[in-house]
Design a protein around this motif. Sequence first.
Motif, PDB file in Angstrom:
ATOM      1  N   GLU A 149       0.834  -1.208   0.000  1.00 58.25           N
ATOM      2  CA  GLU A 149       0.000   0.000   0.000  1.00 58.25           C
ATOM      3  C   GLU A 149       0.864   1.250   0.000  1.00 58.25           C
ATOM      4  OE1 GLU A 149      -3.015   0.117   2.944  1.00 58.25           O
ATOM      5  OE2 GLU A 149      -3.830  -1.834   2.423  1.00 58.25           O
ATOM      6  N   LEU A 150       0.368   2.290  -0.691  1.00 58.64           N
ATOM      7  CA  LEU A 150       1.086   3.544  -0.764  1.00 58.64           C
ATOM      8  C   LEU A 150       0.906   4.336   0.522  1.00 58.64           C
ATOM      9  CD1 LEU A 150       0.941   2.585  -3.698  1.00 58.64           C
ATOM     10  CD2 LEU A 150       0.610   4.950  -4.372  1.00 58.64           C
ATOM     11  N   PRO A 151       1.904   5.136   0.924  1.00 62.44           N
ATOM     12  CA  PRO A 151       1.770   5.960   2.128  1.00 62.44           C
ATOM     13  C   PRO A 151       0.605   6.942   2.010  1.00 62.44           C
ATOM     14  CG  PRO A 151       4.047   5.899   1.363  1.00 62.44           C
ATOM     15  CD  PRO A 151       3.213   5.261   0.297  1.00 62.44           C
ATOM     16  N   GLY A 152       0.035   7.267   3.118  1.00 66.14           N
ATOM     17  CA  GLY A 152      -1.036   8.258   3.130  1.00 66.14           C
ATOM     18  C   GLY A 152      -2.425   7.693   3.066  1.00 66.14           C
ATOM     19  N   GLY A 153      -2.549   6.374   3.073  1.00 62.62           N
ATOM     20  CA  GLY A 153      -3.885   5.779   3.018  1.00 62.62           C
ATOM     21  C   GLY A 153      -4.504   5.913   1.640  1.00 62.62           C
ATOM     22  N   GLY A 154      -5.804   5.895   1.576  1.00 60.64           N
ATOM     23  CA  GLY A 154      -6.490   6.005   0.295  1.00 60.64           C
ATOM     24  C   GLY A 154      -6.700   4.681  -0.405  1.00 60.64           C
ATOM     25  N   GLY A 155      -6.005   3.642   0.059  1.00 67.96           N
ATOM     26  CA  GLY A 155      -6.222   2.319  -0.521  1.00 67.96           C
ATOM     27  C   GLY A 155      -5.463   2.029  -1.788  1.00 67.96           C
ATOM     28  N   SER A 156      -4.612   2.934  -2.271  1.00 66.88           N
ATOM     29  CA  SER A 156      -3.820   2.657  -3.464  1.00 66.88           C
ATOM     30  C   SER A 156      -2.741   1.628  -3.132  1.00 66.88           C
ATOM     31  CB  SER A 156      -3.158   3.935  -3.994  1.00 66.88           C
ATOM     32  OG  SER A 156      -4.133   4.875  -4.369  1.00 66.88           O
ATOM     33  N   ALA A 157      -2.481   0.732  -4.072  1.00 65.55           N
ATOM     34  CA  ALA A 157      -1.481  -0.307  -3.839  1.00 65.55           C
ATOM     35  C   ALA A 157      -0.868  -0.748  -5.160  1.00 65.55           C
ATOM     36  CB  ALA A 157      -2.108  -1.499  -3.120  1.00 65.55           C
ATOM     37  N   VAL A 158       0.371  -1.197  -5.069  1.00 69.43           N
ATOM     38  CA  VAL A 158       1.068  -1.797  -6.206  1.00 69.43           C
ATOM     39  C   VAL A 158       1.737  -3.065  -5.698  1.00 69.43           C
ATOM     40  CG1 VAL A 158       2.875  -1.520  -7.939  1.00 69.43           C
ATOM     41  CG2 VAL A 158       1.487   0.436  -7.288  1.00 69.43           C
ATOM     42  N   LEU A 159       1.488  -4.188  -6.370  1.00 69.26           N
ATOM     43  CA  LEU A 159       2.033  -5.477  -5.950  1.00 69.26           C
ATOM     44  C   LEU A 159       2.808  -6.124  -7.094  1.00 69.26           C
ATOM     45  CD1 LEU A 159      -1.069  -7.007  -4.116  1.00 69.26           C
ATOM     46  CD2 LEU A 159       0.884  -5.841  -3.076  1.00 69.26           C
ATOM     47  N   GLU A 160       3.980  -6.654  -6.764  1.00 68.04           N
ATOM     48  CA  GLU A 160       4.738  -7.488  -7.699  1.00 68.04           C
ATOM     49  C   GLU A 160       4.675  -8.912  -7.177  1.00 68.04           C
ATOM     50  OE1 GLU A 160       9.086  -7.527  -9.855  1.00 68.04           O
ATOM     51  OE2 GLU A 160       8.992  -6.883  -7.768  1.00 68.04           O
ATOM     52  N   ILE A 161       4.182  -9.824  -8.000  1.00 63.58           N
ATOM     53  CA  ILE A 161       3.904 -11.189  -7.548  1.00 63.58           C
ATOM     54  C   ILE A 161       4.619 -12.193  -8.449  1.00 63.58           C
ATOM     55  CG2 ILE A 161       2.108 -12.917  -7.148  1.00 63.58           C
ATOM     56  CD1 ILE A 161       0.140 -10.571  -6.799  1.00 63.58           C
ATOM     57  N   THR A 162       5.347 -13.104  -7.823  1.00 67.95           N
ATOM     58  CA  THR A 162       5.908 -14.264  -8.518  1.00 67.95           C
ATOM     59  C   THR A 162       5.406 -15.508  -7.807  1.00 67.95           C
ATOM     60  OG1 THR A 162       7.921 -13.031  -9.054  1.00 67.95           O
ATOM     61  CG2 THR A 162       8.015 -15.423  -9.288  1.00 67.95           C
ATOM     62  N   ALA A 163       4.818 -16.430  -8.553  1.00 67.45           N
ATOM     63  CA  ALA A 163       4.341 -17.698  -7.986  1.00 67.45           C
ATOM     64  C   ALA A 163       4.823 -18.836  -8.879  1.00 67.45           C
ATOM     65  CB  ALA A 163       2.823 -17.710  -7.885  1.00 67.45           C
ATOM     66  N   THR A 164       5.251 -19.921  -8.242  1.00 70.92           N
ATOM     67  CA  THR A 164       5.757 -21.073  -8.990  1.00 70.92           C
ATOM     68  C   THR A 164       5.185 -22.353  -8.406  1.00 70.92           C
ATOM     69  OG1 THR A 164       7.827 -19.985  -9.642  1.00 70.92           O
ATOM     70  CG2 THR A 164       7.845 -22.391  -9.584  1.00 70.92           C
ATOM     71  N   TRP A 165       4.709 -23.232  -9.289  1.00 72.19           N
ATOM     72  CA  TRP A 165       4.262 -24.576  -8.932  1.00 72.19           C
ATOM     73  C   TRP A 165       5.324 -25.528  -9.450  1.00 72.19           C
ATOM     74  CZ3 TRP A 165       1.346 -20.568 -10.538  1.00 72.19           C
ATOM     75  CH2 TRP A 165       0.255 -20.195  -9.751  1.00 72.19           C
ATOM     76  N   LEU A 166       6.117 -26.056  -8.555  1.00 71.85           N
ATOM     77  CA  LEU A 166       7.276 -26.880  -8.919  1.00 71.85           C
ATOM     78  C   LEU A 166       6.950 -28.349  -8.700  1.00 71.85           C
ATOM     79  CD1 LEU A 166      10.326 -26.676  -9.717  1.00 71.85           C
ATOM     80  CD2 LEU A 166      10.828 -26.686  -7.270  1.00 71.85           C
ATOM     81  N   HIS A 167       7.375 -29.191  -9.637  1.00 67.85           N
ATOM     82  CA  HIS A 167       7.065 -30.623  -9.577  1.00 67.85           C
ATOM     83  C   HIS A 167       8.368 -31.416  -9.452  1.00 67.85           C
ATOM     84  CE1 HIS A 167       2.971 -29.555 -10.711  1.00 67.85           C
ATOM     85  NE2 HIS A 167       3.501 -28.778 -11.644  1.00 67.85           N
ATOM     86  N   PRO A 168       8.846 -31.633  -8.202  1.00 67.49           N
ATOM     87  CA  PRO A 168      10.112 -32.350  -7.994  1.00 67.49           C
ATOM     88  C   PRO A 168       9.994 -33.830  -8.350  1.00 67.49           C
ATOM     89  CG  PRO A 168       9.435 -31.118  -6.030  1.00 67.49           C
ATOM     90  CD  PRO A 168       8.261 -31.159  -6.954  1.00 67.49           C
ATOM     91  N   THR A 169      11.111 -34.385  -8.783  1.00 67.13           N
ATOM     92  CA  THR A 169      11.213 -35.826  -9.055  1.00 67.13           C
ATOM     93  C   THR A 169      12.546 -36.307  -8.493  1.00 67.13           C
ATOM     94  OG1 THR A 169      12.327 -35.547 -11.188  1.00 67.13           O
ATOM     95  CG2 THR A 169       9.897 -35.532 -11.198  1.00 67.13           C
ATOM     96  N   GLU A 170      12.859 -37.578  -8.714  1.00 65.13           N
ATOM     97  CA  GLU A 170      14.146 -38.136  -8.287  1.00 65.13           C
ATOM     98  C   GLU A 170      15.276 -37.707  -9.211  1.00 65.13           C
ATOM     99  OE1 GLU A 170      14.630 -39.815  -5.502  1.00 65.13           O
ATOM    100  OE2 GLU A 170      12.507 -39.614  -5.002  1.00 65.13           O
ATOM    101  N   GLU A 171      14.935 -37.147 -10.357  1.00 68.87           N
ATOM    102  CA  GLU A 171      15.954 -36.715 -11.316  1.00 68.87           C
ATOM    103  C   GLU A 171      16.596 -35.401 -10.858  1.00 68.87           C
ATOM    104  OE1 GLU A 171      16.716 -38.666 -13.842  1.00 68.87           O
ATOM    105  OE2 GLU A 171      15.162 -40.068 -13.162  1.00 68.87           O
TER     106      GLU A 171
END
Length: 200
Positions: free
Chosen positions: A87-109
Amino acid sequence: MTPGQYLLQRESWGPQIVRVVRVLEGVCPEQGRSARSVVFQQTESPERCLLHKKETLTQRAPPEGLIPQKRCDPPECRYMEAVSGGELPGGGGSAVLEITATWLHPTEEHECSWTHDDFYGIFVQARKDLPFTKIPKVDGLFGVLVDDRGLRAVIGDALWIMTFVPIAPSGQPEEPLEVTAHVAHHDEKTWNSLAPYCGP
């Protein structure tokens, strides 16, 4: 323009770089595109327009539904998430988000053979009554510009490429402006995955 004082400029990213730069005082009208850059320094501190780096924003969790929901049952699947901005300072509800999400599928390799699904985006909410909107064509959140009217622009930084994205009063991102500060080699880029790094 009149050459002014000399300054010592240090860059702490990567190897320590020290440059001697010189301040140019006076008016410099734009002369078109050039490989060189000119930095302007105004005589009075800005009072209406402020730059807030992403580290200074108040942390906030992404709203439900912003990140895609996928089934991920361990140990066949490992979910990882990284969120910066807030959220940005000063209230008002403004926001900027940077999102990284990963679904990783491990194996024995070896881990470089593991499959993974990735999600990346920079999202802006200009006012609390508006939904989050994805900003296209931008990697690497640097910060935001805010004045007394609210959020005015989002700044991206993808290692040597700065992107300036104006935000319209409607909350929609406008056409981005890119400035290349350096010609990067293949290892210098923003990696939008949390999976093991296995080379370019």
